[in-house]
Design a protein around this motif. Structure first.
Motif, PDB file in Angstrom:
ATOM      1  N   THR A  53       0.906  -1.170   0.096  1.00 30.28           N
ATOM      2  CA  THR A  53       0.023  -0.052  -0.095  1.00 30.28           C
ATOM      3  C   THR A  53       0.855   1.080   0.175  1.00 30.28           C
ATOM      4  N   SER A  54       2.101   1.285   0.593  1.00 29.07           N
ATOM      5  CA  SER A  54       2.919   2.558   0.647  1.00 29.07           C
ATOM      6  C   SER A  54       3.464   2.616  -0.667  1.00 29.07           C
ATOM      7  N   ILE A  55       3.740   1.734  -1.358  1.00 28.59           N
ATOM      8  CA  ILE A  55       4.341   1.733  -2.695  1.00 28.59           C
ATOM      9  C   ILE A  55       3.173   2.037  -3.630  1.00 28.59           C
ATOM     10  N   ALA A  56       1.925   1.643  -3.551  1.00 25.62           N
ATOM     11  CA  ALA A  56       0.652   1.936  -4.420  1.00 25.62           C
ATOM     12  C   ALA A  56       0.526   3.515  -4.236  1.00 25.62           C
ATOM     13  N   THR A  57       0.526   3.918  -2.998  1.00 18.19           N
ATOM     14  CA  THR A  57       0.010   5.433  -2.749  1.00 18.19           C
ATOM     15  C   THR A  57       1.397   6.659  -3.035  1.00 18.19           C
ATOM     16  N   ASN A  83       7.728 -12.940 -18.061  1.00 19.49           N
ATOM     17  CA  ASN A  83       6.742 -11.593 -17.931  1.00 19.49           C
ATOM     18  C   ASN A  83       7.169 -10.872 -16.601  1.00 19.49           C
ATOM     19  N   PRO A  84       8.476 -10.334 -16.380  1.00 20.86           N
ATOM     20  CA  PRO A  84       8.877  -9.933 -15.226  1.00 20.86           C
ATOM     21  C   PRO A  84       8.267  -8.852 -14.723  1.00 20.86           C
ATOM     22  N   VAL A  85       8.190  -8.770 -13.191  1.00 16.71           N
ATOM     23  CA  VAL A  85       7.884  -7.585 -12.554  1.00 16.71           C
ATOM     24  C   VAL A  85       8.620  -6.998 -11.790  1.00 16.71           C
ATOM     25  N   HIS A  86       9.139  -5.778 -11.684  1.00 18.17           N
ATOM     26  CA  HIS A  86      10.100  -5.423 -10.917  1.00 18.17           C
ATOM     27  C   HIS A  86       9.716  -3.824 -10.322  1.00 18.17           C
ATOM     28  N   ALA A  87      10.710  -3.330  -9.481  1.00 19.81           N
ATOM     29  CA  ALA A  87      10.415  -1.964  -9.020  1.00 19.81           C
ATOM     30  C   ALA A  87      10.210  -0.985  -9.840  1.00 19.81           C
ATOM     31  N   SER A  88      10.288  -1.080 -11.036  1.00 24.49           N
ATOM     32  CA  SER A  88       9.940   0.100 -12.282  1.00 24.49           C
ATOM     33  C   SER A  88       8.775   0.057 -12.532  1.00 24.49           C
ATOM     34  N   ASN A  89       8.123  -1.245 -12.810  1.00 23.68           N
ATOM     35  CA  ASN A  89       6.719  -1.566 -13.164  1.00 23.68           C
ATOM     36  C   ASN A  89       5.815  -1.947 -12.296  1.00 23.68           C
ATOM     37  N   VAL A  90       6.091  -2.029 -10.936  1.00 22.53           N
ATOM     38  CA  VAL A  90       5.293  -2.676  -9.851  1.00 22.53           C
ATOM     39  C   VAL A  90       3.801  -2.032  -9.847  1.00 22.53           C
ATOM     40  N   ASN A  91       3.759  -0.585 -10.177  1.00 30.75           N
ATOM     41  CA  ASN A  91       2.588   0.003 -10.196  1.00 30.75           C
ATOM     42  C   ASN A  91       1.873   0.025 -11.384  1.00 30.75           C
ATOM     43  N   ASP A  92       2.256  -0.677 -12.419  1.00 26.18           N
ATOM     44  CA  ASP A  92       1.523  -0.664 -13.756  1.00 26.18           C
ATOM     45  C   ASP A  92       0.342  -1.802 -13.797  1.00 26.18           C
ATOM     46  N   HIS A  93      -0.665  -1.488 -14.629  1.00 24.16           N
ATOM     47  CA  HIS A  93      -1.678  -2.444 -14.588  1.00 24.16           C
ATOM     48  C   HIS A  93      -2.498  -2.484 -13.268  1.00 24.16           C
ATOM     49  N   HIS A  94      -3.416  -3.233 -13.318  1.00 21.26           N
ATOM     50  CA  HIS A  94      -4.273  -3.633 -12.216  1.00 21.26           C
ATOM     51  C   HIS A  94      -4.954  -2.439 -11.570  1.00 21.26           C
ATOM     52  N   GLU A  95      -5.172  -1.316 -12.621  1.00 23.88           N
ATOM     53  CA  GLU A  95      -5.781   0.085 -11.987  1.00 23.88           C
ATOM     54  C   GLU A  95      -7.297  -0.258 -11.911  1.00 23.88           C
ATOM     55  N   VAL A  96      -7.681   0.166 -10.619  1.00 24.87           N
ATOM     56  CA  VAL A  96      -9.174  -0.118 -10.311  1.00 24.87           C
ATOM     57  C   VAL A  96      -9.935   1.352 -10.419  1.00 24.87           C
ATOM     58  N   SER A  97     -11.121   1.323 -11.058  1.00 29.93           N
ATOM     59  CA  SER A  97     -11.817   2.396 -11.204  1.00 29.93           C
ATOM     60  C   SER A  97     -12.391   2.936  -9.869  1.00 29.93           C
ATOM     61  N   VAL A  98     -12.918   4.341  -9.720  1.00 28.32           N
ATOM     62  CA  VAL A  98     -13.522   4.722  -8.807  1.00 28.32           C
ATOM     63  C   VAL A  98     -14.703   5.287  -9.340  1.00 28.32           C
ATOM     64  N   ARG A  99     -15.910   5.038  -8.888  1.00 28.02           N
ATOM     65  CA  ARG A  99     -17.405   5.310  -9.479  1.00 28.02           C
ATOM     66  C   ARG A  99     -17.471   6.730  -9.043  1.00 28.02           C
ATOM     67  N   THR A 100     -17.856   7.458 -10.071  1.00 26.45           N
ATOM     68  CA  THR A 100     -18.287   8.731 -10.066  1.00 26.45           C
ATOM     69  C   THR A 100     -19.504   8.988 -10.641  1.00 26.45           C
ATOM     70  N   ALA A 101     -19.821  10.508 -10.767  1.00 36.27           N
ATOM     71  CA  ALA A 101     -21.252  10.615 -11.393  1.00 36.27           C
ATOM     72  C   ALA A 101     -20.832  11.109 -12.801  1.00 36.27           C
TER      73      ALA A 101
END
Length: 384
Positions: A33-37, A357-375
């Motif tokens: 969570t600290s990396i994601a934010t 399909n490597p995942v590392h420090a430089s791309n760890v926050n890519d993909h899996h974006e979750v939408s936020v419902r708005t108006a």
């Protein structure tokens, strides 16, 4: 040192290898969570987490005693059984790491050990009452408790700061996250490193190097702490991505709430000797934080896959541990060598597959974006 035979040495090395996989498998528990934010940079986060995992290993040995003399009968266990159980745990850890699933390293270890002892010594070699009390009940209760606590903390955090400037709120909670994530890392070392300490201690007891009901020697505590710390520092980026971006759209107040709730549950359980899963606790905290923020969307499909992995972990590791124990029991030294070679081959295959399909420090926050419902109108501002 006469009791430290070649097989005992192999078991100790294998236990430390499991501890290493536990570290990189569970880095996400503390730092996702600290990396994601953006509260911490990825490499800084895993360095802090690794150091604190080592420190946490020295804080308590109650969980280690649960492993070494609680869930199995240490008078019936042999080093060969422990080796077989560790093989099951390591292979399950590597498989779920490849898939990016935050399954429980703890339950992989328990499952492998239970399966191996059951096959090697019979069902009376496993204390099923202790398994139920110290493992299964905490497995169900701990993520629920952490989730509810994180939900309430998240709700209060947004209510209290509702009229404050968003930039100031974000900055303040990011600073708070550095402290809360550090506490999760310390708690993880206190809880998870002890499991390997318990396994090594159980091995030494079974070989006659320690008396029954003995606690882990200082060298066992130090080596287990260093192994899990090193694994944590290398970073399990695949699982960090899933927990940081795959479950919900985490903002800094949520991250702080999830980490604070998880730390409280883990440290309390470690003090009581409950060998719970830090993965399940932290995942429950993240889900609770997601539900606690208005308009936040939780990706329940990912949560469902994680829950399925939790259910399968213990019996799957037990199956591998049991099969391995059967080969070791009937094949002796030759059987042990065969199991070791098969395990190394499977591990090498998994690591090779991960490199495609490597995942590392430089791309760890890519993909899996979750939408936020708005108006906004349908289809606008949402992710696939």
């Amino acid at each position: 040192m006469d009791h430290i035979t070649f097989l005992v040495a192999v078991v100790i090395v294998t236990a430390l290898a499991f501890d290493f996989t536990n570290g990189f498998h569970d880095t996400a528990n503390a730092m996702a969570t600290s990396i994601a934010t953006g509260a911490l940079k990825p490499k800084t986060a895993v360095l802090i987490s690794g150091v604190l995992n080592v420190g946490g290993a020295f804080l308590s040995t109650e969980v280690a005693k649960t492993i070494s003399g609680g869930i199995v009968d240490d008078t019936l266990v042999t080093p060969g059984m422990i080796f077989a159980g560790l093989v099951g745990a390591i292979l399950w850890n590597l498989l779920t790491w490849l898939l990016g699933l935050p399954s429980s390293s703890s339950h992989a270890l328990f499952g492998g050990l239970i399966g191996a002892v059951w096959v090697g010594a019979g069902e009376h070699g496993v204390h099923f009452d202790k398994v139920f009390e110290k493992i299964l009940i905490p497995a169900v209760a701990s993520p629920v408790v952490a989730g509810v606590a994180a939900l309430l903390a998240t709700y209060l955090a947004y209510r209290i700061t509702a009229r404050a400037r968003e930039k100031s709120v974000t900055k303040g909670f990011r600073l708070g996250q550095i402290a809360s994530a550090s506490l999760v890392s310390l708690a993880h070392g206190t809880n998870d490193a002890q499991k390997t300490m318990g396994v090594i201690t159980l091995t030494l007891i079974s070989a006659g190097a320690l008396g029954h009901d003995a606690g882990p020697p200082v060298w066992v505590i130090a080596s287990a702490g260093l192994a899990i710390g090193l694994g944590t520092y290398l970073g399990g980026w695949r699982i960090i991505r899933t927990m940081g971006k795959g479950l919900t759209d985490i903002q800094s107040p949520q991250g702080f709430a999830a980490e604070a709730a998880s730390t409280t549950v883990i440290l309390t359980s470690a003090h009581l000797g409950f060998a719970l899963s830090t993965t399940q606790v932290c995942s429950g905290g993240i889900l609770g934080a997601g539900v606690g923020r208005r308009l936040a969307e939780v990706r329940w499909g990912t949560a469902g896959r994680m829950a399925l992995a939790w259910l399968v972990t213990l019996p799957a590791a037990a199956l591998v541990g049991g099969v391995s124990a059967s080969v070791v029991k009937h094949g002796g030294t030759f059987g042990t060598v065969v199991i070791a070679l098969v395990a190394v081959a499977v591990a090498a295959f998994i690591v090779t597959a991960a490199r495609r399909n490597p995942v590392h420090a430089s791309n760890v926050n890519d993909h899996h974006e979750v939408s936020v419902r708005t108006a906004t109108p349908a289809g606008v501002g949402t992710s696939a």
